[in-house]
Design an enzyme around this catalytic site. Structure first.
Site, PDB file in Angstrom:
ATOM      1  N   SER A 269       0.817  -1.210   0.000  1.00  0.00           N
ATOM      2  CA  SER A 269       0.000   0.000   0.000  1.00  0.00           C
ATOM      3  C   SER A 269       0.852   1.261   0.000  1.00  0.00           C
ATOM      4  O   SER A 269       0.320   2.346  -0.187  1.00  0.00           O
ATOM      5  CB  SER A 269      -0.985   0.001   1.173  1.00  0.00           C
ATOM      6  OG  SER A 269      -0.437  -0.602   2.295  1.00  0.00           O
TER       7      SER A 269
ATOM      8  N   ASN B 212      -3.796   6.547  -0.824  1.00  0.00           N
ATOM      9  CA  ASN B 212      -3.230   6.710   0.516  1.00  0.00           C
ATOM     10  C   ASN B 212      -2.386   7.969   0.639  1.00  0.00           C
ATOM     11  O   ASN B 212      -2.262   8.530   1.721  1.00  0.00           O
ATOM     12  CB  ASN B 212      -2.406   5.482   0.907  1.00  0.00           C
ATOM     13  CG  ASN B 212      -3.304   4.308   1.276  1.00  0.00           C
ATOM     14  OD1 ASN B 212      -4.495   4.497   1.528  1.00  0.00           O
ATOM     15  ND2 ASN B 212      -2.756   3.108   1.293  1.00  0.00           N
TER      16      ASN B 212
ATOM     17  N   HIS C  19      -2.919  -2.917  -6.075  1.00  0.00           N
ATOM     18  CA  HIS C  19      -3.318  -2.533  -4.720  1.00  0.00           C
ATOM     19  C   HIS C  19      -4.813  -2.756  -4.538  1.00  0.00           C
ATOM     20  O   HIS C  19      -5.625  -2.024  -5.083  1.00  0.00           O
ATOM     21  CB  HIS C  19      -2.927  -1.063  -4.497  1.00  0.00           C
ATOM     22  CG  HIS C  19      -3.214  -0.561  -3.122  1.00  0.00           C
ATOM     23  ND1 HIS C  19      -3.407   0.768  -2.845  1.00  0.00           N
ATOM     24  CD2 HIS C  19      -3.339  -1.210  -1.939  1.00  0.00           C
ATOM     25  CE1 HIS C  19      -3.642   0.903  -1.551  1.00  0.00           C
ATOM     26  NE2 HIS C  19      -3.609  -0.272  -0.991  1.00  0.00           N
TER      27      HIS C  19
HETATM   28  P1  NAI Z   1      -1.335  -9.725   7.358  1.00  0.00           P
HETATM   29  O1  NAI Z   1      -0.345  -9.552   8.410  1.00  0.00           O
HETATM   30  O2  NAI Z   1      -2.758  -9.948   7.724  1.00  0.00           O
HETATM   31  O3  NAI Z   1      -0.918 -10.922   6.403  1.00  0.00           O
HETATM   32  C1  NAI Z   1       0.369 -11.136   5.936  1.00  0.00           C
HETATM   33  C2  NAI Z   1       0.542 -12.616   5.769  1.00  0.00           C
HETATM   34  O4  NAI Z   1       1.722 -12.879   5.030  1.00  0.00           O
HETATM   35  C3  NAI Z   1       0.688 -13.354   7.092  1.00  0.00           C
HETATM   36  O5  NAI Z   1      -0.284 -14.363   7.155  1.00  0.00           O
HETATM   37  C4  NAI Z   1       2.090 -13.929   7.033  1.00  0.00           C
HETATM   38  O6  NAI Z   1       2.195 -15.217   7.653  1.00  0.00           O
HETATM   39  C5  NAI Z   1       2.342 -14.015   5.545  1.00  0.00           C
HETATM   40  N1  NAI Z   1       3.749 -13.970   5.184  1.00  0.00           N
HETATM   41  C6  NAI Z   1       4.713 -13.182   5.665  1.00  0.00           C
HETATM   42  N2  NAI Z   1       5.895 -13.441   5.048  1.00  0.00           N
HETATM   43  C7  NAI Z   1       5.654 -14.396   4.143  1.00  0.00           C
HETATM   44  C8  NAI Z   1       6.455 -15.084   3.187  1.00  0.00           C
HETATM   45  N3  NAI Z   1       7.736 -14.824   3.075  1.00  0.00           N
HETATM   46  N4  NAI Z   1       5.863 -16.006   2.424  1.00  0.00           N
HETATM   47  C9  NAI Z   1       4.558 -16.261   2.546  1.00  0.00           C
HETATM   48  N5  NAI Z   1       3.762 -15.663   3.421  1.00  0.00           N
HETATM   49  C10 NAI Z   1       4.294 -14.726   4.210  1.00  0.00           C
HETATM   50  O7  NAI Z   1      -1.206  -8.442   6.421  1.00  0.00           O
HETATM   51  P2  NAI Z   1      -2.281  -7.787   5.429  1.00  0.00           P
HETATM   52  O8  NAI Z   1      -3.060  -6.793   6.158  1.00  0.00           O
HETATM   53  O9  NAI Z   1      -2.975  -8.866   4.708  1.00  0.00           O
HETATM   54  O10 NAI Z   1      -1.332  -6.994   4.431  1.00  0.00           O
HETATM   55  C11 NAI Z   1      -0.612  -7.634   3.414  1.00  0.00           C
HETATM   56  C12 NAI Z   1      -0.138  -6.599   2.413  1.00  0.00           C
HETATM   57  O11 NAI Z   1      -1.272  -5.920   1.891  1.00  0.00           O
HETATM   58  C13 NAI Z   1       0.731  -5.504   2.996  1.00  0.00           C
HETATM   59  O12 NAI Z   1       1.671  -5.144   2.038  1.00  0.00           O
HETATM   60  C14 NAI Z   1      -0.235  -4.380   3.267  1.00  0.00           C
HETATM   61  O13 NAI Z   1       0.383  -3.111   3.269  1.00  0.00           O
HETATM   62  C15 NAI Z   1      -1.144  -4.520   2.074  1.00  0.00           C
HETATM   63  N6  NAI Z   1      -2.473  -3.956   2.236  1.00  0.00           N
HETATM   64  C16 NAI Z   1      -3.180  -4.117   3.399  1.00  0.00           C
HETATM   65  C17 NAI Z   1      -4.445  -3.563   3.522  1.00  0.00           C
HETATM   66  C18 NAI Z   1      -5.232  -3.763   4.769  1.00  0.00           C
HETATM   67  O14 NAI Z   1      -6.247  -3.061   4.931  1.00  0.00           O
HETATM   68  N7  NAI Z   1      -4.878  -4.650   5.658  1.00  0.00           N
HETATM   69  C19 NAI Z   1      -5.062  -2.789   2.415  1.00  0.00           C
HETATM   70  C20 NAI Z   1      -4.246  -2.776   1.214  1.00  0.00           C
HETATM   71  C21 NAI Z   1      -3.002  -3.309   1.157  1.00  0.00           C
END
Ligand code: NAI
Length: 697
Positions: free
Chosen positions: A416, A487, A437
């Site tokens: 993001s 953002n 995104h």
């Molecule tokens: P989250 O923390 O819920 O999920 C991340 C997941 O990735 C975790 O389950 C983790 O175990 C896994 N992970 C970490 N390293 C890994 C690897 N090397 N290989 C495979 N899996 C791995 O995070 P979330 O909220 O889903 O965010 C993910 C991405 O999306 C980030 O870049 C965030 O900035 C972006 N994003 C998030 C939004 C939100 O509202 N939460 C909105 C838009 C984008």
């Protein structure tokens, strides 16, 4: 027998004493002047031909009719005769039965024509509906009256104020159609023949009374109260209720006249113009200037998502819902199971809510495959990374993906805020790296903000823009910068909300004002939903200039464990999802103001609006100036589809232009005097205000 063209856009043919009248105006047989003229001519021919006993109205290309011609509506000019109402008068006056054969879609004016026929048949996969409300209109050709008299006011209120597309089985249940059959046309011919020989008088929807006879007037009052939360500030939904009420209590003639009057009122409203702007801006946003005409998007037959957290699971659901097999990768079996459980729970919720059938949910779920090994990703045409928001982690993931992914595959990141080029540099194929995104919840939110890296190839860009369509989303292409379009603008809006708190506003006041403007949610309620710890983490990662004003409110909330809804308290206290103002937060804010030596004062609602909306517009102008967004309309599309900005106000840039760019600049100059240089209007804004031009210049 050879079809005989009565006009270019309508043809007729005979089948066993039935005249089949077919509309041809690809792609959706919109009711252009040529189609209306063709229908009129065909109906006259059918009426005069002694060998014809009945008529069937249908559409070519597998669909009935998508409605009025949007370009004709957008022009704002009066329609040329024959109008839809004149065609309908011919149908109602016909002594020969006329049956509509609905395949594909019958929407808006198209459905209004079908509702006027004496009966309707429908293919099982077809959809009908009156979506006018989405363009700030009400149905203007008897739709509210005929729908109400066929299906009753309760069904009409729900369906017409939401503009939903109604599937065949439901339409049959509601009494909107008479038969559902695989071959709607053959069924319509059969039904028309039976009506022709039957002794029953022909059924005219606008003259039916059974469903409106004993309607309790409280139904309308209750529905209006419901709309106060769902459609606050909007004209069309309330006029739809007025019109449906009229359909129940007035004569046919009076009800149709009132409907027409409300239609004109909506048609001439600023809200209708704003919604039409959004409609066209969404279409325009798909086009990428300068892309070679012969670029072919890569076909996406299989996808992979890396990381099954909040976003990854939702992104995977998008592919599964579109029928594309998707592999979901996690670090451990345990994390994978947690992610898959969430996906299953989301589908179960959709089934419970009735938005998915069990069968459709099962089919989608069967397309999601969980894995923990990168070796399982070879089949994917696109791989979307959704791991932690940390450049090092993402670079490491991209290095690995580059090694295992098919040579043609696109590697996309859901970051993001991070630099797409820095992520692309970790691969040997930066031309196939791009930002996609998604917004949370990813299986629901309509926006896909694609981000162009310095080396992203035309094919890569065309593919992710096309992907949005495949996934039923609205795409915008942004340039690579901190926060991209959405953002980056939000950063300033969020900060300003906290400054207002320091100066004397309360969370409840700020959210009330912004929600009163029409946003789905105020900025502090949004913070509580997303998590204040996350907001604070993003804040810390940004390098603000040393002299920039800084509010410690977020930091102090986090220190007190007030992370938002997930801990039951943040800017508010929560009972379930209900926000309750919390005196402890007031004390915290007063403490901050004391420490910063800020004299708190009464803040007027208008000041809140000015100080929250203008930074959006100003940063938006910089984004256009820098070419991060190709057009101001793209920004409107982002805000309406991703940030809850009221569509009926057209998005922040349209809103500013409507308010007058000169006024916007004046307000900002005035705010600069009291609040400092961060209020200086963007050069583009100044220039357009001075020259009296709009964004399109
Ligand atoms: P989250 O923390 O819920 O999920 C991340 C997941 O990735 C975790 O389950 C983790 O175990 C896994 N992970 C970490 N390293 C890994 C690897 N090397 N290989 C495979 N899996 C791995 O995070 P979330 O909220 O889903 O965010 C993910 C991405 O999306 C980030 O870049 C965030 O900035 C972006 N994003 C998030 C939004 C939100 O509202 N939460 C909105 C838009 C984008």
């Amino acid at each position: 027998m050879q079809p005989s063209p009565v006009a270019a856009a309508v043809s007729t043919r005979r089948e066993r004493g039935v005249l089949i009248v077919e509309m041809h105006n690809p792609p959706v047989n919109a009711l252009s002047l040529a189609v209306r003229e063709g229908l009129t001519a065909a109906l006259v021919a059918g009426a005069q031909d002694a060998q014809i006993e009945a008529l069937v109205v249908s559409g070519s290309g597998g669909t009935f009719c998508g409605g009025a011609d949007i370009n004709e509506i957008a022009s704002g000019a009066a329609l040329k005769s024959p109008m839809i109402a004149e065609v309908q008068a011919q149908i109602e006056a016909s002594v020969k039965p006329i049956v509509a054969a609905i395949a594909g879609i019958a929407l808006g004016g198209g459905f209004e024509i079908a509702l006027t026929c004496h009966a309707r048949t429908m293919a099982p996969s077809a959809k009908v509906g009156l979506p006018e409300v989405k363009l700030g209109l009400i149905p203007g050709a008897g739709g509210t009256v005929r729908f109400t008299r066929l299906a009753g006011p309760v069904a009409a209120l729900e369906a017409i104020t939401s503009g939903v597309q109604i599937p065949a089985a439901r339409a049959r249940e509601l009494g909107l159609v008479d038969e559902v059959a695989d071959d709607a046309l053959t069924a319509a011919v059969g039904l028309a023949q039976r009506l022709a020989v039957g002794k029953q008088p022909l059924r005219i929807a606008s003259e039916l009374h059974e469903r409106i006879r004993e309607v309790n007037p409280a139904v309308f009052a209750e529905f209006r109260t419901k709309l106060e939360t769902r459609a606050r500030g909007q004209l069309a939904p309330f006029r739809i209720v007025d019109s449906i009420e009229a359909a129940c209590v007035e004569t046919k003639v009076a009800a149709l006249r009132l409907e027409r009057q409300y239609f004109m009122e909506c048609r001439d409203s600023a809200q209708r113009k704003a919604l039409v702007h959004v409609f066209f801006a969404e279409r325009e946003a798909r086009r990428i200037a300068g892309l070679p005409a012969d670029v072919k998007p890569l076909p996406i037959r299989s996808a992979a998502v890396i990381g099954a957290g909040t976003m990854g699971g939702g992104i995977a659901m998008n592919f599964a819902n579109a029928g594309i097999p998707v592999t979901l990768l996690e670090l451990s079996g345990e994390a994978l199971e947690r992610g898959l459980a969430l996906v299953r729970k989301n589908y179960a919720t959709s089934v419970a809510r009735g938005s998915f059938t069990q069968e459709r949910a099962d089919r989608a779920l069967s397309l999601v495959r969980g894995v923990t090994s990168y070796d399982e990703l070879q089949a994917a045409d696109i791989l979307i990374e959704a791991v932690f928001e940390d450049l090092k982690v993402k670079q490491e993931v991209f290095g690995r993906l580059d090694k295992v992914a098919a040579a043609h595959a696109i590697l996309a990141t859901n970051t993001s805020t991070l630099d797409i080029d820095a992520i692309a540099a970790a691969t040997s194929r930066p031309q196939q790296v791009v930002g996609t995104h998604f917004f949370s919840p990813a299986n629901v939110m309509k926006l896909l903000e694609n981000v162009r890296g310095a080396k992203s190839s035309p094919q890569t860009l065309a593919t992710v823009m096309g992907l949005a369509k495949t996934l039923g989303k609205v795409a915008v292409l942004a340039g690579n910068c901190d926060g991209f379009i959405g953002n980056r603008m939000l950063g300033f809006y969020g900060l300003e909300a906290e400054f207002l708190l320091e100066e004397g506003a309360t969370p409840g006041q700020i959210d009330r004002v912004i929600e009163g403007f029409g946003f789905a949610m105020g900025p502090l309620a949004v913070r509580d939903l997303a998590g204040n710890d996350i907001g604070f983490m993003i804040r810390k990662s940004r390098k603000l200039p040393a002299d920039e004003r800084y509010s410690p409110i977020l930091e102090r909330l986090v220190a007190q464990g007030r992370l938002g809804q997930k801990t039951g308290k943040g800017f508010y206290r929560y009972e379930g999802r209900t926000r309750i103002p919390d005196p402890e937060v007031t004390t915290l804010i007063e403490g901050v103001a004391r420490d910063l030596k800020i004299q708190r004062r009464q803040i007027a609602d208008q000041e809140i609006l000015d100080r929250l909306l203008h930074p959006l517009v100003n940063e938006g102008a910089r984004i256009v100036e820098e070419g991060i967004a190709a057009r101001a309309g793209d920004i409107d599309v982002v805000y309406v589809n991703g940030y809850g900005f009221p569509a009926w106000r057209g998005g922040p840039m349209y809103w500013a232009q409507h308010a007058g760019l000169t006024r916007v600049v004046e307000t900002m100059r005035r705010l600069t005097l009291t609040h400092g240089a961060r209020w200086a209007p963007a050069a583009l804004l100044e220039r357009l205000a001075t020259s009296g031009q709009g964004w399109s210049a």
